[in-house]
Design a protein around this motif. Structure first.
Motif, PDB file in Angstrom:
ATOM      1  N   ASP A  26       0.816  -1.216   0.000  1.00 34.79           N
ATOM      2  CA  ASP A  26       0.000   0.000   0.000  1.00 34.79           C
ATOM      3  C   ASP A  26       0.850   1.266   0.000  1.00 34.79           C
ATOM      4  N   LEU A  29       2.163   5.386  -4.332  1.00 37.21           N
ATOM      5  CA  LEU A  29       2.671   5.295  -5.698  1.00 37.21           C
ATOM      6  C   LEU A  29       3.361   6.595  -6.108  1.00 37.21           C
ATOM      7  N   TYR A  44       2.217   5.682 -13.968  1.00 36.48           N
ATOM      8  CA  TYR A  44       0.913   5.178 -14.409  1.00 36.48           C
ATOM      9  C   TYR A  44       0.903   4.747 -15.876  1.00 36.48           C
ATOM     10  N   THR A  49      -2.354   0.157 -12.874  1.00 34.16           N
ATOM     11  CA  THR A  49      -2.938  -0.123 -11.566  1.00 34.16           C
ATOM     12  C   THR A  49      -1.842  -0.521 -10.588  1.00 34.16           C
ATOM     13  N   ARG A  50      -2.171  -0.440  -9.320  1.00 35.14           N
ATOM     14  CA  ARG A  50      -1.234  -0.865  -8.272  1.00 35.14           C
ATOM     15  C   ARG A  50      -0.873  -2.337  -8.474  1.00 35.14           C
TER      16      ARG A  50
END
Length: 184
Positions: A26, A29, A44, A49-50
């Motif tokens: 978590d 980013l 990105y 996405t993560r």
């Protein structure tokens, strides 16, 4: 990929690995992008996405885990092969705080379907190992691959914040293993 894009990609992976070690999956980013010396948009562009970033960071580990499972499919003792792979999958899930929850959450978001190629490959090899152990009679017939793999993820999730996460994971894993054994 252009040379500068490859460098940015590599720096992002390196910094994500460091941030995931420090803060779990978590981690911010934007902070990962800053540490890599790139704009957030660059991150990105490479990782929409993560989970895409997590997958990229874990790609080598996942490949090793899938390869281990495939090798274990040829081992004569089906039960030992399954338990060896499940323990390796548990250790993998404990790699970064929050990893198990992120993978479980992404599976829920997709209706239980594998959320990624590597998730699908892990599920496939785990299901094959479980099927072999069931056929040999060492594992209860009710054992379902999706349920067993969810339990491994749940063990990692439950143990991750424990002061002695390794011992906690071992205790919970042994409970899982005992529940899978077929009583004669």
């Amino acid at each position: 990929m252009r040379a500068d894009a490859r460098r940015n990609y590599s720096r992002l992976i390196e910094q994500a690995r460091i941030a995931f070690t420090e803060f779990g999956v978590d981690a911010s980013l934007d902070e990962i992008a800053r540490r890599a010396g790139v704009a957030s948009g660059t991150l990105y562009r490479h990782f929409p996405t993560r989970l895409d970033l997590v997958e990229a960071v874990l790609a080598e580990q996942v490949t090793e885990l899938v390869d281990l499972g495939r090798r274990l499919l040829t081992v004569e003792d089906e039960n030992d092969a399954l338990l060896t792979w499940l323990r390796a999958a548990l250790l993998h899930a404990l790699t970064y705080r929050g990893l198990a929850a992120a993978v479980m959450s992404s599976a829920l978001d997709t209706g239980g379907e594998p959320a990624s190629t590597w998730h699908a490959e892990m599920f496939e090899v785990g299901a094959a190992l479980l099927a072999r152990a069931r056929q040999s009679g060492g594992v209860v017939s009710e054992a379902d691959a999706a349920d067993v793999l969810k339990m491994v993820g749940a063990i990692a999730w439950a143990a991750q914040d424990s002061p002695d996460s390794s011992a906690q994971a071992d205790r919970l894993f042994n409970l899982l293993v005992n529940g899978l054994r077929r009583a004669d």
